[in-house]
Design a protein around this motif. Sequence first.
Motif, PDB file in Angstrom:
ATOM      1  N   UNK A  42     -18.273  16.016 -21.299  1.00 35.95           N
ATOM      2  CA  UNK A  42     -16.943  15.770 -21.853  1.00 35.95           C
ATOM      3  C   UNK A  42     -16.347  14.565 -21.137  1.00 35.95           C
ATOM      4  N   UNK A  93     -10.570  11.761 -26.160  1.00 35.44           N
ATOM      5  CA  UNK A  93     -11.712  12.411 -25.539  1.00 35.44           C
ATOM      6  C   UNK A  93     -12.919  12.290 -26.457  1.00 35.44           C
ATOM      7  N   UNK A 117     -16.823  23.576 -17.335  1.00 31.17           N
ATOM      8  CA  UNK A 117     -15.911  22.661 -18.018  1.00 31.17           C
ATOM      9  C   UNK A 117     -14.481  22.795 -17.537  1.00 31.17           C
ATOM     10  N   UNK A 155      -6.959   9.376 -19.867  1.00 25.95           N
ATOM     11  CA  UNK A 155      -5.553   9.732 -19.722  1.00 25.95           C
ATOM     12  C   UNK A 155      -4.753   8.472 -19.453  1.00 25.95           C
ATOM     13  N   UNK A 211     -12.441  19.267 -13.743  1.00 27.90           N
ATOM     14  CA  UNK A 211     -12.398  17.891 -14.202  1.00 27.90           C
ATOM     15  C   UNK A 211     -12.497  16.953 -13.012  1.00 27.90           C
ATOM     16  N   UNK A 257      -3.120  13.048 -22.156  1.00 25.10           N
ATOM     17  CA  UNK A 257      -4.426  12.794 -22.764  1.00 25.10           C
ATOM     18  C   UNK A 257      -4.305  11.770 -23.882  1.00 25.10           C
ATOM     19  N   UNK A 290     -12.793  28.743 -25.518  1.00 25.59           N
ATOM     20  CA  UNK A 290     -14.178  29.186 -25.636  1.00 25.59           C
ATOM     21  C   UNK A 290     -15.211  28.122 -25.358  1.00 25.59           C
ATOM     22  N   UNK A 291     -14.904  27.223 -24.447  1.00 27.36           N
ATOM     23  CA  UNK A 291     -15.902  26.219 -24.084  1.00 27.36           C
ATOM     24  C   UNK A 291     -15.678  24.890 -24.745  1.00 27.36           C
ATOM     25  N   UNK A 292     -14.883  24.862 -25.807  1.00 29.55           N
ATOM     26  CA  UNK A 292     -14.593  23.567 -26.424  1.00 29.55           C
ATOM     27  C   UNK A 292     -13.608  22.815 -25.553  1.00 29.55           C
ATOM     28  N   UNK A 293     -13.599  21.513 -25.673  1.00 37.05           N
ATOM     29  CA  UNK A 293     -12.684  20.721 -24.865  1.00 37.05           C
ATOM     30  C   UNK A 293     -11.249  21.029 -25.252  1.00 37.05           C
ATOM     31  N   UNK A 294     -10.397  21.060 -24.275  1.00 33.84           N
ATOM     32  CA  UNK A 294      -9.010  21.370 -24.523  1.00 33.84           C
ATOM     33  C   UNK A 294      -8.164  20.425 -23.702  1.00 33.84           C
ATOM     34  N   UNK A 295      -6.947  20.223 -24.153  1.00 34.36           N
ATOM     35  CA  UNK A 295      -6.064  19.270 -23.495  1.00 34.36           C
ATOM     36  C   UNK A 295      -5.288  19.941 -22.377  1.00 34.36           C
ATOM     37  N   UNK A 296      -5.279  19.321 -21.224  1.00 29.27           N
ATOM     38  CA  UNK A 296      -4.428  19.752 -20.130  1.00 29.27           C
ATOM     39  C   UNK A 296      -3.089  19.042 -20.267  1.00 29.27           C
TER      40      UNK A 296
END
Lengths: 112, 116
Positions: free
Chosen positions: A32, A49, A97, A36, A100, A46, B99-105
């Motif tokens: 991934x 991505x 994941x 940012x 980061x 963000x 669930x493992x997919x990329x997510x925004x912080x």
Amino acid sequence: QKEVEQDPGPLSVPEGAIVSLNCTYSNSAFQYFMWYRQYSRKGPELLMYTYSSGNKEDGRFTAQVDKSSKYISLFIRDSQPSDSATYLCAMSAIENFNKFYFGSGTKLNVKP
Amino acid sequence: GAGVSQSPSNKVTEKGKDVELRCDPISGHTALYWYRQSLGQGLEFLIYFQGNSAPDKSGLPSDRFSAERTGGSVSTLTIQRTQQEDSAVYLCASTIPNGGALYEQYFGPGTRLTVT
């Protein structure tokens, strides 16, 4: 050696220029890849991505990932003074994941 | 809606004193992160919470640093016996893992800590 390397700049360009921002990394498990943007005295937000290799375009922004070279790029077309900020790359691996790894950030100044 | 908030925004403390930094995540966000940003060093991961538990606290630099989260919401980062090298901006971020997919912080504005 840091996990993620990024040139701190500063990078100064005239308005309308094409900007290229880059990061290199050492961990081949990274899948991934994120960019940012951080304005002064604010938290990062963000921008884009990508997953694994390839390109992704969003308006004036294009993100590229070259996993064979462990190199990622962010291109900004028709740069604007409002793009002046620090740009941070970040990456993570599928098996962890939640963790980061960030680059140190490149400070960009777009002059009117 | 409200974003991530952090308090105080600035904190100046004397070496050797304890400090507490607070993070209010976005309502409903189950995951919460603490990072430290020193000048020219980028963001350094400190700790990650899922709910009230911390599956990964590997980034805490020493036993002077601790963090807790209560009610799956507010988190507090405590630094005991502060040292000058603790001076940095401390950032909090929250998200909903997918669930493992990329997510925004989503990041808060940070607390700028200066140890004199």
